[in-house]
Design a protein around this motif. Structure first.
Motif, PDB file in Angstrom:
ATOM      1  N   GLU A 172      19.109 -91.037 -21.495  1.00  0.00           N
ATOM      2  CA  GLU A 172      19.664 -89.661 -21.990  1.00  0.00           C
ATOM      3  C   GLU A 172      18.578 -88.919 -22.721  1.00  0.00           C
ATOM      4  OE1 GLU A 172      23.208 -89.579 -24.038  1.00  0.00           O
ATOM      5  OE2 GLU A 172      24.355 -90.932 -22.728  1.00  0.00           O
ATOM      6  N   VAL A 173      17.771 -89.723 -23.766  1.00  0.00           N
ATOM      7  CA  VAL A 173      16.820 -89.140 -24.280  1.00  0.00           C
ATOM      8  C   VAL A 173      15.585 -88.511 -23.320  1.00  0.00           C
ATOM      9  CG1 VAL A 173      14.964 -89.422 -26.066  1.00  0.00           C
ATOM     10  CG2 VAL A 173      17.486 -90.177 -26.536  1.00  0.00           C
ATOM     11  N   TYR A 174      15.337 -89.587 -22.596  1.00  0.00           N
ATOM     12  CA  TYR A 174      14.267 -89.457 -21.371  1.00  0.00           C
ATOM     13  C   TYR A 174      14.660 -88.260 -20.700  1.00  0.00           C
ATOM     14  CZ  TYR A 174      11.064 -89.846 -17.420  1.00  0.00           C
ATOM     15  OH  TYR A 174      10.121 -89.637 -16.690  1.00  0.00           O
ATOM     16  N   ALA A 175      15.780 -87.965 -20.190  1.00  0.00           N
ATOM     17  CA  ALA A 175      16.316 -86.763 -19.353  1.00  0.00           C
ATOM     18  C   ALA A 175      16.285 -85.416 -20.042  1.00  0.00           C
ATOM     19  CB  ALA A 175      17.725 -87.091 -18.754  1.00  0.00           C
ATOM     20  N   PHE A 176      16.337 -85.752 -21.395  1.00  0.00           N
ATOM     21  CA  PHE A 176      16.603 -84.345 -22.174  1.00  0.00           C
ATOM     22  C   PHE A 176      14.963 -83.928 -22.436  1.00  0.00           C
ATOM     23  CE2 PHE A 176      16.212 -81.949 -26.008  1.00  0.00           C
ATOM     24  CZ  PHE A 176      17.143 -80.904 -25.969  1.00  0.00           C
ATOM     25  N   VAL A 177      14.159 -84.745 -22.695  1.00  0.00           N
ATOM     26  CA  VAL A 177      12.644 -84.439 -23.072  1.00  0.00           C
ATOM     27  C   VAL A 177      11.952 -84.304 -22.008  1.00  0.00           C
ATOM     28  CG1 VAL A 177      10.639 -85.648 -24.459  1.00  0.00           C
ATOM     29  CG2 VAL A 177      12.897 -85.850 -25.224  1.00  0.00           C
ATOM     30  N   SER A 178      12.167 -84.848 -20.846  1.00  0.00           N
ATOM     31  CA  SER A 178      11.245 -84.496 -19.641  1.00  0.00           C
ATOM     32  C   SER A 178      11.445 -83.271 -19.091  1.00  0.00           C
ATOM     33  CB  SER A 178      11.451 -85.942 -18.856  1.00  0.00           C
ATOM     34  OG  SER A 178      12.869 -85.925 -18.345  1.00  0.00           O
ATOM     35  N   ASP A 179      12.571 -82.491 -19.362  1.00  0.00           N
ATOM     36  CA  ASP A 179      12.874 -81.362 -18.844  1.00  0.00           C
ATOM     37  C   ASP A 179      12.154 -80.241 -19.498  1.00  0.00           C
ATOM     38  OD1 ASP A 179      14.211 -78.861 -17.750  1.00  0.00           O
ATOM     39  OD2 ASP A 179      16.087 -79.755 -17.863  1.00  0.00           O
ATOM     40  N   PRO A 180      11.168 -79.750 -19.054  1.00  0.00           N
ATOM     41  CA  PRO A 180      10.487 -78.697 -19.627  1.00  0.00           C
ATOM     42  C   PRO A 180      11.280 -77.520 -20.191  1.00  0.00           C
ATOM     43  CG  PRO A 180       9.287 -79.275 -17.552  1.00  0.00           C
ATOM     44  CD  PRO A 180      10.625 -79.919 -17.618  1.00  0.00           C
ATOM     45  N   ARG A 181      12.355 -77.151 -19.639  1.00  0.00           N
ATOM     46  CA  ARG A 181      12.987 -76.113 -20.097  1.00  0.00           C
ATOM     47  C   ARG A 181      13.686 -76.452 -21.567  1.00  0.00           C
ATOM     48  NH1 ARG A 181      16.718 -76.335 -14.782  1.00  0.00           N
ATOM     49  NH2 ARG A 181      16.473 -78.514 -15.395  1.00  0.00           N
ATOM     50  N   ASN A 182      13.805 -77.725 -21.967  1.00  0.00           N
ATOM     51  CA  ASN A 182      14.079 -77.742 -23.384  1.00  0.00           C
ATOM     52  C   ASN A 182      13.227 -77.948 -24.251  1.00  0.00           C
ATOM     53  OD1 ASN A 182      16.889 -78.628 -22.603  1.00  0.00           O
ATOM     54  ND2 ASN A 182      16.454 -80.575 -21.879  1.00  0.00           N
ATOM     55  N   LEU A 183      11.890 -77.656 -23.886  1.00  0.00           N
ATOM     56  CA  LEU A 183      10.624 -77.591 -24.959  1.00  0.00           C
ATOM     57  C   LEU A 183      10.900 -76.615 -26.068  1.00  0.00           C
ATOM     58  CD1 LEU A 183       7.644 -78.087 -22.741  1.00  0.00           C
ATOM     59  CD2 LEU A 183       8.285 -79.521 -24.578  1.00  0.00           C
ATOM     60  N   PRO A 184      11.620 -75.425 -25.895  1.00  0.00           N
ATOM     61  CA  PRO A 184      11.423 -74.536 -26.988  1.00  0.00           C
ATOM     62  C   PRO A 184      12.848 -74.980 -27.702  1.00  0.00           C
ATOM     63  CG  PRO A 184      11.640 -73.332 -24.969  1.00  0.00           C
ATOM     64  CD  PRO A 184      11.527 -74.831 -24.560  1.00  0.00           C
ATOM     65  N   ARG A 185      13.717 -75.946 -27.666  1.00  0.00           N
ATOM     66  CA  ARG A 185      14.835 -76.299 -28.447  1.00  0.00           C
ATOM     67  C   ARG A 185      14.155 -77.495 -29.595  1.00  0.00           C
ATOM     68  NH1 ARG A 185      19.731 -78.226 -25.308  1.00  0.00           N
ATOM     69  NH2 ARG A 185      20.554 -78.411 -27.472  1.00  0.00           N
ATOM     70  N   TRP A 186      13.487 -78.191 -28.895  1.00  0.00           N
ATOM     71  CA  TRP A 186      13.092 -79.444 -29.880  1.00  0.00           C
ATOM     72  C   TRP A 186      11.478 -79.277 -30.292  1.00  0.00           C
ATOM     73  CZ3 TRP A 186       9.019 -83.100 -28.771  1.00  0.00           C
ATOM     74  CH2 TRP A 186       8.830 -83.038 -27.473  1.00  0.00           C
TER      75      TRP A 186
END
Length: 134
Positions: free
Chosen positions: A18-32
């Protein structure tokens, strides 16, 4: 000449997949990692982040089963920054390890500042992923 590195990590109580899926999605970069940029777009198969200095291209390692989340950022000035990043299973959770590398000519204060920013990003990532809806 060798490059100095600092390995910063955070434990997250979520399965590594789950962590890998979240972090590997560039669309999530501005969130974290809000310091990198405010918005992400995909054009012609490449990802771009709008940074305070202009547009940067971000390329993640291909999807893999080993938790490798390394990525390369080409800054608006054309500098290429390689970012080693891993998600490693740790029981029912995982550890995310970010390696901060000292750039040539970077002062100790600048290196400390970068490490502090990355530590804040990792703490934010942990906070976001502690929420079940993330």
């Amino acid at each position: 000449m060798s490059t100095e590195s600092r390995h910063l990590s955070v434990h997250i109580d979520r399965p590594v997949a789950e962590v890998y899926a979240f972090v590997s999605d560039p669309r999530n970069l501005p969130r974290w990692a809000p310091g990198l940029g405010s918005s992400v777009t995909r054009e012609d198969g490449e990802w771009f982040v709008d940074t305070p200095e202009g547009r940067a291209r971000v390329t993640f390692a291909p999807s893999n089963e080993y938790g490798v989340l390394d990525h390369e950022v080409v800054t608006p000035s054309g500098e290429t920054v390689y970012v080693p990043l891993r998600a490693i299973a740790d029981g029912d959770g995982c550890e995310v390890i970010f390696t901060v590398r000292r750039s040539p000519g970077m002062t100790e204060a600048e290196f400390d500042r970068d490490a502090g920013l990355v530590s804040a990003d990792l703490a934010l990532l942990k906070k976001i992923l502690a929420t079940p809806s993330a």
